[in-house]
Scaffold this active site. Structure first.
Site, PDB file in Angstrom:
ATOM      1  N   SER A 128       2.229  11.725  56.889  1.00 25.76           N
ATOM      2  CA  SER A 128       1.077  12.621  57.017  1.00 25.76           C
ATOM      3  C   SER A 128       1.505  14.061  56.769  1.00 25.76           C
ATOM      4  O   SER A 128       2.650  14.443  57.039  1.00 25.76           O
ATOM      5  CB  SER A 128       0.541  12.486  58.446  1.00 25.76           C
ATOM      6  OG  SER A 128      -0.278  13.574  58.768  1.00 25.76           O
ATOM      7  N   TYR A 153       1.776  12.342  68.239  1.00 23.67           N
ATOM      8  CA  TYR A 153       1.457  11.637  66.995  1.00 23.67           C
ATOM      9  C   TYR A 153       2.285  12.207  65.838  1.00 23.67           C
ATOM     10  O   TYR A 153       2.931  11.472  65.086  1.00 23.67           O
ATOM     11  CB  TYR A 153      -0.046  11.755  66.685  1.00 23.67           C
ATOM     12  CG  TYR A 153      -0.376  11.460  65.248  1.00 23.67           C
ATOM     13  CD1 TYR A 153      -0.400  10.150  64.789  1.00 23.67           C
ATOM     14  CD2 TYR A 153      -0.612  12.485  64.330  1.00 23.67           C
ATOM     15  CE1 TYR A 153      -0.655   9.880  63.449  1.00 23.67           C
ATOM     16  CE2 TYR A 153      -0.870  12.229  63.001  1.00 23.67           C
ATOM     17  CZ  TYR A 153      -0.893  10.922  62.567  1.00 23.67           C
ATOM     18  OH  TYR A 153      -1.135  10.661  61.244  1.00 23.67           O
ATOM     19  N   LYS A 157       5.431  10.544  63.337  1.00 23.12           N
ATOM     20  CA  LYS A 157       5.508  10.515  61.864  1.00 23.12           C
ATOM     21  C   LYS A 157       6.837  11.125  61.414  1.00 23.12           C
ATOM     22  O   LYS A 157       7.487  10.620  60.505  1.00 23.12           O
ATOM     23  CB  LYS A 157       4.310  11.245  61.234  1.00 23.12           C
ATOM     24  CG  LYS A 157       2.998  10.504  61.390  1.00 23.12           C
ATOM     25  CD  LYS A 157       2.986   9.175  60.631  1.00 23.12           C
ATOM     26  CE  LYS A 157       1.802   8.302  60.966  1.00 23.12           C
ATOM     27  NZ  LYS A 157       1.875   6.922  60.481  1.00 23.12           N
TER      28      LYS A 157
HETATM   29  N1  UFG Z   1     -13.546  19.638  62.869  1.00 23.58           N
HETATM   30  C1  UFG Z   1     -14.675  20.264  63.367  1.00 23.58           C
HETATM   31  N2  UFG Z   1     -15.524  19.534  64.152  1.00 23.58           N
HETATM   32  C2  UFG Z   1     -15.291  18.212  64.446  1.00 23.58           C
HETATM   33  C3  UFG Z   1     -14.137  17.587  63.911  1.00 23.58           C
HETATM   34  C4  UFG Z   1     -13.280  18.336  63.130  1.00 23.58           C
HETATM   35  O1  UFG Z   1     -14.912  21.451  63.128  1.00 23.58           O
HETATM   36  O2  UFG Z   1     -16.096  17.629  65.178  1.00 23.58           O
HETATM   37  C5  UFG Z   1     -12.634  20.411  62.014  1.00 23.58           C
HETATM   38  C6  UFG Z   1     -11.251  20.548  62.616  1.00 23.58           C
HETATM   39  O3  UFG Z   1     -11.194  21.650  63.471  1.00 23.58           O
HETATM   40  C7  UFG Z   1     -10.416  20.706  61.347  1.00 23.58           C
HETATM   41  C8  UFG Z   1     -11.164  19.891  60.297  1.00 23.58           C
HETATM   42  O4  UFG Z   1     -12.473  19.722  60.813  1.00 23.58           O
HETATM   43  O5  UFG Z   1     -10.441  22.027  60.951  1.00 23.58           O
HETATM   44  C9  UFG Z   1     -10.545  18.529  60.061  1.00 23.58           C
HETATM   45  O6  UFG Z   1     -10.382  17.888  61.305  1.00 23.58           O
HETATM   46  P1  UFG Z   1     -10.019  16.335  61.410  1.00 23.58           P
HETATM   47  O7  UFG Z   1      -9.965  16.003  62.856  1.00 23.58           O
HETATM   48  O8  UFG Z   1     -10.925  15.535  60.551  1.00 23.58           O
HETATM   49  O9  UFG Z   1      -8.593  16.255  60.751  1.00 23.58           O
HETATM   50  P2  UFG Z   1      -7.246  17.015  61.131  1.00 23.58           P
HETATM   51  O10 UFG Z   1      -6.939  17.888  59.975  1.00 23.58           O
HETATM   52  O11 UFG Z   1      -7.275  17.648  62.441  1.00 23.58           O
HETATM   53  O12 UFG Z   1      -6.282  15.803  61.311  1.00 23.58           O
HETATM   54  C10 UFG Z   1      -5.954  15.043  60.224  1.00 23.58           C
HETATM   55  C11 UFG Z   1      -5.684  13.603  60.662  1.00 23.58           C
HETATM   56  C12 UFG Z   1      -4.433  13.504  61.472  1.00 23.58           C
HETATM   57  C13 UFG Z   1      -3.312  14.253  60.812  1.00 23.58           C
HETATM   58  C14 UFG Z   1      -3.701  15.655  60.488  1.00 23.58           C
HETATM   59  C15 UFG Z   1      -2.619  16.393  59.779  1.00 23.58           C
HETATM   60  O13 UFG Z   1      -6.768  13.088  61.414  1.00 23.58           O
HETATM   61  O14 UFG Z   1      -4.107  12.153  61.586  1.00 23.58           O
HETATM   62  O15 UFG Z   1      -4.831  15.617  59.665  1.00 23.58           O
HETATM   63  O16 UFG Z   1      -2.890  17.747  59.731  1.00 23.58           O
HETATM   64  F1  UFG Z   1      -2.236  14.314  61.604  1.00 23.58           F
END
Ligand code: UFG
Length: 348
Positions: A128, A153, A157
């Protein structure tokens, strides 16, 4: 005659199931083990509806060495493994770190330990972009520094990558491709398979589609005061089918012996960063459906911005993402609507 049997651990999961479909399309015979801890057996019907194949499946937990060994004894023709089976929720890993260390590390160790015994030489591992943390320089290349993990998590990785480096150093005939995924989104265009989050989604896209469907009242945009053009966080959102196809290319490379080193690493993204607010706009434009949202406080542990330099995957694997963001968002919405239809049939 299939090109070879590929063991897909976590093959009923989100990325695993899309990869199973693409492997069938490419002439391989994927076989699945999964403990269904974060997926549903009905995914096998979706795979059959798309490919016409009834895939071999057993309910096996990769932490269970003996079951894994028995399964491999039954399938001596496996030429490669794609190892997807892992826990992946950042928040859950903070609350229950041992679950993550046990699930993600023990599973990999078991598989690696069994590979030489069964003459399996090739493995593709799901890593990741989380291993980069908040990069100092964007876009991130595979040579960008690995930053201290911000969650258990993320630690798993990083540790799994280290284990694979050490293992290939000691076992020169084992070949590994590490794929560092950015943010996978979307669903198969048929709407037969897609992401099936358990309960309230953590990830942006399932939250958006459930809000658009009226299951959630409104989306919380976590922060609009980041150092980005519109203040919301930036990610590299990669279409899940494009991502699945990269696994086929990586497996071909290993099976055909085209890899240059016995461990290689590739970023898999689009190369473009998109903000949360841009995703909401693009979704509304692509589907014509409104997504009610409010600005909420920052989510602890979020990275401000990250996107991939994909030139290595372009050059070495001949792979690049193909689907547009609009089509990808439409596929996510199509999947959500189909899911609703199926649920109303089952419940009604
Ligand atoms: N976000 C919102 N509202 C929500 C959910 C997410 O604004 O309800 C935003 C988050 O703050 C972030 C973006 O949308 O800015 C993406 O969030 P995600 O949770 O979809 O994904 P992440 O980038 O946090 O996490 C993903 C994977 C993880 C991995 C990570 C690596 O889910 O498994 O990328 O950076 F580790």
């Amino acid at each position: 005659m299939a090109k070879g049997k590929i063991l897909i651990t976590g093959g009923t999961g989100y990325i695993g199931s899309h990869t199973v479909v693409e492997l069938f399309n490419a002439g391989y015979e994927p076989i699945i083990i999964d403990n269904l801890s974060n997926s549903n057996i009905s995914v096998l019907d979706g795979i059959k509806a798309i490919t016409g194949h009834s895939v071999i499946y057993e309910n096996i937990d990769c932490k269970d060495y003996n079951s894994l060994e028995r399964f491999l004894e039954k399938h001596p023709e496996i030429v490669a493994i794609a190892h997807f089976a892992a826990s992946k929720s950042v928040g859950e890993s903070v609350e229950n770190p041992l679950l993550y260390y046990r699930n993600n590390i023990v599973s990999l160790i078991n598989l690696l330990q069994l590979m030489p015994k069964f003459g399996i030489k090739n493995i593709v591992f799901s890593s990741s972009c989380t291993v980069y943390g908040q990069p100092d320089v964007l876009p991130v290349t595979e040579k960008s520094p690995i930053k201290p993990a911000t969650s258990p998590y993320g630690s798993t990785k990083q540790m799994c990558e280290t284990i694979l480096y050490d293992f290939t150093h000691a076992n020169k005939d084992i070949n590994v491709v590490l794929l560092r995924y950015f943010n996978p989104i979307g669903a198969h265009p048929s709407g037969e398979i897609g992401e099936l989050p358990n309960g309230i989604p953590n990830n942006l896209l399932p939250y958006i589609t459930q809000t658009a469907a009226g299951i959630r009242k409104e989306l919380s945009v976590f922060g609009n005061d980041y150092d980005t053009p519109d203040g919301s966080c930036i990610r590299d959102y990669i279409n899940v089918v494009d991502l699945a196809k990269a696994h086929v290319v990586a497996l071909n490379r290993l099976i055909d012996g085209k890899n240059e080193k016995n461990i290689e690493v590739f970023n898999l993204g689009t190369g473009s960063g998109v903000s949360v607010l841009e995703i909401i706009n693009a979704f509304e434009k692509a589907t014509g459906v409104k997504v009610p949202y409010k600005i909420a406080p920052r989510r602890p542990g979020d990275i401000e911005k990250v996107w991939a330099d994909t030139s290595l995957a372009n050059k070495e694997l001949g792979w690049s993402s193909k689907e547009t963001l609009e089509d990808t968002l439409r596929s996510a919405w199509n999947w959500q609507k189909k899911l609703e239809e199926k649920n109303s049939v089952t419940n009604g």
